[in-house]
Every structure is written in C-alpha cells, then in structure tokens.
Design an enzyme around this catalytic site. Sequence first.
Site, PDB file in Angstrom:
ATOM      1  N   GLN A 105      -6.608  -7.601   2.535  1.00  0.00           N
ATOM      2  CA  GLN A 105      -7.176  -6.262   2.347  1.00  0.00           C
ATOM      3  C   GLN A 105      -7.341  -6.039   0.847  1.00  0.00           C
ATOM      4  OE1 GLN A 105      -7.935  -3.671   4.588  1.00  0.00           O
ATOM      5  NE2 GLN A 105      -7.600  -5.113   6.270  1.00  0.00           N
ATOM      6  N   ILE A 106      -8.296  -5.168   0.484  1.00  0.00           N
ATOM      7  CA  ILE A 106      -8.450  -4.814  -0.923  1.00  0.00           C
ATOM      8  C   ILE A 106      -8.088  -3.347  -1.116  1.00  0.00           C
ATOM      9  CG2 ILE A 106     -10.152  -6.591  -1.428  1.00  0.00           C
ATOM     10  CD1 ILE A 106     -12.299  -4.352  -1.299  1.00  0.00           C
ATOM     11  N   TYR A 107      -7.425  -3.066  -2.242  1.00  0.00           N
ATOM     12  CA  TYR A 107      -7.006  -1.713  -2.573  1.00  0.00           C
ATOM     13  C   TYR A 107      -7.141  -1.487  -4.067  1.00  0.00           C
ATOM     14  CZ  TYR A 107      -4.803  -1.625   2.013  1.00  0.00           C
ATOM     15  OH  TYR A 107      -4.577  -1.683   3.355  1.00  0.00           O
ATOM     16  N   LYS A 109       0.855  -1.176   0.000  1.00  0.00           N
ATOM     17  CA  LYS A 109       0.000   0.000   0.000  1.00  0.00           C
ATOM     18  C   LYS A 109       0.895   1.231   0.000  1.00  0.00           C
ATOM     19  CE  LYS A 109      -3.837   2.413   1.189  1.00  0.00           C
ATOM     20  NZ  LYS A 109      -3.356   3.746   0.985  1.00  0.00           N
TER      21      LYS A 109
END
Length: 74
Positions: free
Chosen positions: A54-56, A19
């Site tokens: 997690q999604i991004y 991220k």
Amino acid sequence: MVDRWPADAAFQMGDYAAKKGRASWRGKIVGWYRTDLTSLGYAIESHFEPGSVQIYPETAIEAWMPPKAESELE
C-alpha cells in the site's frame, strides 16, 4: 534512471512503519513517491501479507516495531 532516496525523508528503506488511525497496515518501507498533492509518501509491504503493498503519505504513517518471532523469544 533511479532517483536517490529523498534527503528530507523521515523514514529509510527497510524501516518498519504503520498507518496511523483506524486503518491497520503495518510493514516494511520498500519505496517512496512524490506527486503534486503528496510531497513525500512511501510504499509499505505488509508484514502479515507478504507481497501486498500500500502507499501512504508520510504524514499518515508512524514508526512501528514488528512482533518478535517465537524463535527469538526463547
């Protein structure tokens, strides 16, 4: 039905990514998604907390190289 991996993807399944910015999430890409607001995004499984995902959006991540295992350093 399984959709093919997007042709316009900057990352591939199994690539390592992190991220961008202050938040710290680093791991391996395990999937992708699209929504009305996100043209392309990825599911990333944490390198440090296996099983946690997690999604991004694609614009929020960058390539990342995981640290070498101690056994690889010898």
